[in-house]
Design a protein around this motif. Structure first.
Motif, PDB file in Angstrom:
ATOM      1  N   ARG A 141      -4.256 -10.699  11.681  1.00  0.00           N
ATOM      2  CA  ARG A 141      -4.216 -10.573   9.849  1.00  0.00           C
ATOM      3  C   ARG A 141      -3.050 -10.977   9.771  1.00  0.00           C
ATOM      4  O   ARG A 141      -1.628 -11.041  10.994  1.00  0.00           O
ATOM      5  CB  ARG A 141      -4.796 -10.008   8.981  1.00  0.00           C
ATOM      6  CG  ARG A 141      -3.463  -8.535   8.907  1.00  0.00           C
ATOM      7  CD  ARG A 141      -3.935  -7.388   7.823  1.00  0.00           C
ATOM      8  NE  ARG A 141      -3.634  -6.142   8.634  1.00  0.00           N
ATOM      9  CZ  ARG A 141      -2.438  -5.874   7.601  1.00  0.00           C
ATOM     10  NH1 ARG A 141      -1.192  -7.324   7.133  1.00  0.00           N
ATOM     11  NH2 ARG A 141      -1.711  -5.415   7.871  1.00  0.00           N
ATOM     12  N   PRO A 142      -2.317 -11.885   8.617  1.00  0.00           N
ATOM     13  CA  PRO A 142      -1.162 -12.286   7.934  1.00  0.00           C
ATOM     14  C   PRO A 142      -0.985 -11.063   7.644  1.00  0.00           C
ATOM     15  O   PRO A 142      -0.700 -10.150   7.452  1.00  0.00           O
ATOM     16  CB  PRO A 142      -0.991 -13.153   6.918  1.00  0.00           C
ATOM     17  CG  PRO A 142      -2.702 -13.881   7.139  1.00  0.00           C
ATOM     18  CD  PRO A 142      -3.714 -12.958   7.933  1.00  0.00           C
ATOM     19  N   VAL A 143       1.091 -11.352   7.781  1.00  0.00           N
ATOM     20  CA  VAL A 143       1.929 -10.680   7.844  1.00  0.00           C
ATOM     21  C   VAL A 143       2.772 -10.411   6.434  1.00  0.00           C
ATOM     22  O   VAL A 143       3.287 -11.477   6.048  1.00  0.00           O
ATOM     23  CB  VAL A 143       2.443  -9.562   8.507  1.00  0.00           C
ATOM     24  CG1 VAL A 143       3.984  -9.053   8.247  1.00  0.00           C
ATOM     25  CG2 VAL A 143       2.046  -9.190   9.320  1.00  0.00           C
ATOM     26  N   GLU A 144       2.034 -10.641   5.244  1.00  0.00           N
ATOM     27  CA  GLU A 144       3.092 -10.706   3.982  1.00  0.00           C
ATOM     28  C   GLU A 144       3.963 -10.053   3.560  1.00  0.00           C
ATOM     29  O   GLU A 144       4.163  -8.991   3.249  1.00  0.00           O
ATOM     30  CB  GLU A 144       1.770 -10.980   2.891  1.00  0.00           C
ATOM     31  CG  GLU A 144       0.556 -12.077   3.766  1.00  0.00           C
ATOM     32  CD  GLU A 144      -0.183 -12.041   2.103  1.00  0.00           C
ATOM     33  OE1 GLU A 144      -0.072 -11.446   1.131  1.00  0.00           O
ATOM     34  OE2 GLU A 144      -1.462 -12.950   2.526  1.00  0.00           O
ATOM     35  N   ALA A 145       4.949 -10.497   3.078  1.00  0.00           N
ATOM     36  CA  ALA A 145       6.107  -9.886   2.021  1.00  0.00           C
ATOM     37  C   ALA A 145       5.600  -8.994   1.546  1.00  0.00           C
ATOM     38  O   ALA A 145       4.601  -8.904   0.657  1.00  0.00           O
ATOM     39  CB  ALA A 145       7.368 -11.310   1.435  1.00  0.00           C
ATOM     40  N   GLY A 146       6.524  -7.504   1.894  1.00  0.00           N
ATOM     41  CA  GLY A 146       5.749  -6.510   1.085  1.00  0.00           C
ATOM     42  C   GLY A 146       4.967  -4.992   1.473  1.00  0.00           C
ATOM     43  O   GLY A 146       4.994  -3.971   1.299  1.00  0.00           O
ATOM     44  N   ASP A 147       3.748  -6.155   2.735  1.00  0.00           N
ATOM     45  CA  ASP A 147       3.675  -5.886   3.561  1.00  0.00           C
ATOM     46  C   ASP A 147       4.259  -4.692   4.249  1.00  0.00           C
ATOM     47  O   ASP A 147       4.885  -4.365   4.778  1.00  0.00           O
ATOM     48  CB  ASP A 147       2.721  -6.230   4.153  1.00  0.00           C
ATOM     49  CG  ASP A 147       1.550  -7.263   4.029  1.00  0.00           C
ATOM     50  OD1 ASP A 147       1.215  -6.934   2.989  1.00  0.00           O
ATOM     51  OD2 ASP A 147       0.878  -8.239   4.835  1.00  0.00           O
ATOM     52  N   GLU A 148       3.469  -2.939   4.861  1.00  0.00           N
ATOM     53  CA  GLU A 148       3.765  -1.577   4.856  1.00  0.00           C
ATOM     54  C   GLU A 148       3.166  -2.078   6.417  1.00  0.00           C
ATOM     55  O   GLU A 148       2.094  -1.651   6.284  1.00  0.00           O
ATOM     56  CB  GLU A 148       4.071  -0.187   4.532  1.00  0.00           C
ATOM     57  CG  GLU A 148       5.529  -0.684   2.959  1.00  0.00           C
ATOM     58  CD  GLU A 148       5.404   0.275   2.076  1.00  0.00           C
ATOM     59  OE1 GLU A 148       4.666   1.475   2.981  1.00  0.00           O
ATOM     60  OE2 GLU A 148       6.341   0.486   1.446  1.00  0.00           O
ATOM     61  N   LEU A 149       3.972  -1.905   7.473  1.00  0.00           N
ATOM     62  CA  LEU A 149       2.830  -1.716   9.031  1.00  0.00           C
ATOM     63  C   LEU A 149       3.875  -0.678   9.800  1.00  0.00           C
ATOM     64  O   LEU A 149       4.736  -0.221   9.967  1.00  0.00           O
ATOM     65  CB  LEU A 149       3.077  -3.317   9.828  1.00  0.00           C
ATOM     66  CG  LEU A 149       3.495  -4.398   9.271  1.00  0.00           C
ATOM     67  CD1 LEU A 149       3.482  -6.172  10.296  1.00  0.00           C
ATOM     68  CD2 LEU A 149       0.986  -4.229   9.193  1.00  0.00           C
ATOM     69  N   SER A 150       3.146   0.065   9.897  1.00  0.00           N
ATOM     70  CA  SER A 150       3.056   1.646  11.096  1.00  0.00           C
ATOM     71  C   SER A 150       3.530   1.024  12.961  1.00  0.00           C
ATOM     72  O   SER A 150       2.217   0.264  13.300  1.00  0.00           O
ATOM     73  CB  SER A 150       1.823   2.317  11.030  1.00  0.00           C
ATOM     74  OG  SER A 150       2.315   3.054  11.499  1.00  0.00           O
ATOM     75  N   PHE A 151       4.445   1.828  13.026  1.00  0.00           N
ATOM     76  CA  PHE A 151       4.302   0.839  14.777  1.00  0.00           C
ATOM     77  C   PHE A 151       4.592   2.873  15.404  1.00  0.00           C
ATOM     78  O   PHE A 151       5.462   3.586  14.497  1.00  0.00           O
ATOM     79  CB  PHE A 151       5.746   0.277  14.716  1.00  0.00           C
ATOM     80  CG  PHE A 151       5.766  -1.501  13.981  1.00  0.00           C
ATOM     81  CD1 PHE A 151       5.628  -1.891  14.902  1.00  0.00           C
ATOM     82  CD2 PHE A 151       6.411  -1.222  12.544  1.00  0.00           C
ATOM     83  CE1 PHE A 151       5.025  -3.262  14.280  1.00  0.00           C
ATOM     84  CE2 PHE A 151       6.216  -2.593  12.153  1.00  0.00           C
ATOM     85  CZ  PHE A 151       5.855  -3.258  12.733  1.00  0.00           C
TER      86      PHE A 151
END
Length: 195
Positions: A141-151
């Protein structure tokens, strides 16, 4: 009204009670271990005596992207007495690889980082555009500015550490993470800004 003698004993007693309460609150907050950066948490699947230390993850971020590939960056600090090697990374939005930028035939190319990313004891390593980075290979899916991703990082000794990074737009290194980088590195100079 309390006598002068009883007032003399009340002040030191109040100070002792305040000191004990402060120590109790501090002990609950620290639980005897060094705290990680607010955005980083760690889980250990091996024993506490395993080599290496927990990394502190500073300023984690992801380059926003609509599709294809992108990358995650941060400063990783190793406060332990043993080198730590990251052998893989994972996130819910795509498969991942550990990548580096290196000179090949006089050109800067992107390729998988053989042997993982090593953070020396009592030092730090910066994952950055144009250098070592965590590559998101095929966005679901798109990763948009402001999205928080867990790594989740996995280390050579089997331990894991999870951190959260915020996506932001970035065109500074003029990089476009296009499909095919994993198989055939592309010169950085021919990369165009991500849309």
């Amino acid at each position: 009204m309390p006598s002068t003698t009883s007032r003399r004993f009340l002040r030191p007693a109040a100070l002792i009670v305040a000191a004990v309460l402060a120590a109790s609150v501090t002990a609950c907050g620290s639980s005897g271990t060094p705290s990680a950066a607010p955005s980083a948490s760690a889980s250990t699947s091996s024993s506490a005596s395993a080599p290496g230390g927990v990394l502190t993850v500073r300023d984690p971020w992801v380059k926003a992207a609509d599709k294809g590939m992108t990358a995650a960056f941060a400063t990783l600090a190793n406060d332990g007495d043993t080198d730590v090697t990251i052998t893989k990374a994972a996130t819910e939005v795509s498969p991942m690889e550990l990548h580096e930028m290196t000179m090949k035939d006089g050109k800067m190319v992107m390729q998988a980082k053989e042997g993982g990313i090593v953070i020396k004891a009592r030092s730090s390593t910066t994952l950055e555009p144009g250098g070592d980075h965590l590559m998101l290979m095929n966005l679901a899916r798109p990763v948009e500015a402001g999205d928080e991703l867990s790594f989740t990082l996995t280390f050579a000794d089997g331990r894991t550490q999870t951190f959260t990074a915020v996506a932001k737009p970035f065109t500074g290194a003029q990089e476009s993470y296009a499909p095919g980088h994993g198989e055939s590195p592309m010169p950085e100079t021919s990369m165009s800004p991500a849309s």
